[in-house]
Enzyme design. Structure first.
Site, mmCIF file in Angstrom:
data_model
loop_
_atom_site.group_PDB
_atom_site.id
_atom_site.type_symbol
_atom_site.label_atom_id
_atom_site.label_comp_id
_atom_site.label_asym_id
_atom_site.label_seq_id
_atom_site.Cartn_x
_atom_site.Cartn_y
_atom_site.Cartn_z
ATOM 1 C CG ASP A 127 19.984 13.145 135.364
ATOM 2 O OD1 ASP A 127 18.978 12.454 135.651
ATOM 3 O OD2 ASP A 127 21.140 12.796 135.620
ATOM 4 N NE ARG A 129 20.049 9.796 136.018
ATOM 5 C CZ ARG A 129 21.263 9.544 135.578
ATOM 6 N NH1 ARG A 129 21.716 8.305 135.539
ATOM 7 N NH2 ARG A 129 22.068 10.516 135.194
#
Length: 195
Positions: A127, A129
């Protein structure tokens, strides 16, 4: 939050939808543009309902059922239209690996990798983000207490790190289908999502 990032924001406009009347504002962070979609009354609420929805073009727009994104977004729009609140449409496609790499990850998933394995094989973290713009939007709307609409424990930690109190975590439970069962299992067992 990274104070080096320069944010721009648009004016606020009306956005009537099939779910109800919303307002909308865009935020620009570098070359990424994000949206705040909100009801007129949400700033008067002591602890408004808020969803940080991660962009998923294949699910949100084209109705892919390889994930649960479309169902989560539309459930959030329904709830927020009823109760008042805010959706941050966080435009970091494919957990911020971009659309091209997301489709490459889909191809690897077709060959048997799960969502985490595919990202790693492509040279990315599971991930990638970042959430600086979320903090900027919270600050812009003077949010200090919210009811967070999420299944993702990482988003709980992000919000807590922004000095915003979560008075309630509201899960978004979506029934699995044969195309996303494996994806949801990975989210639950390896990423800690509450499903």
């Amino acid at each position: 939050m990274n104070t080096q990032i320069k944010f721009e924001k648009s004016s606020i406009a009306n956005m009537p939808s099939k779910y109800g009347k919303f307002k909308i504002r865009a935020y620009k962070e570098g070359d990424q543009e994000h949206l705040a979609i909100f009801t007129e009354n949400f700033e008067q609420q002591e602890s408004p309902l808020v969803r940080i929805h991660s962009e998923c073009l294949t699910g949100d727009t084209f109705g892919s059922i390889k994930c649960d994104c479309n169902n989560q977004l539309h459930k959030a729009l329904e709830l927020i239209a009823q109760e008042g609140g805010l959706i941050i449409y966080h435009r970091q496609e494919g957990r911020n690996i971009g659309l091209l790499n997301k489709i490459n990850a889909y191809s690897l998933q077709d060959q048997g990798r799960n969502t985490i394995e595919a990202n790693i094989e492509l040279g990315f973290a599971p991930d990638q983000r970042t959430y600086d713009v979320v903090g900027e939007i919270f600050k812009d709307f003077n949010l200090t207490k919210i009811r967070l609409l999420t299944n993702n424990p990482a988003k709980v930690h992000v919000v807590e790190g922004l000095n915003v109190t979560i008075t309630e975590r509201v899960p978004v439970i979506i029934n699995p289908n044969p195309h996303n069962e494996g994806y949801l299992k990975v989210k639950k067992e390896q990423m800690g999502h509450d499903l």
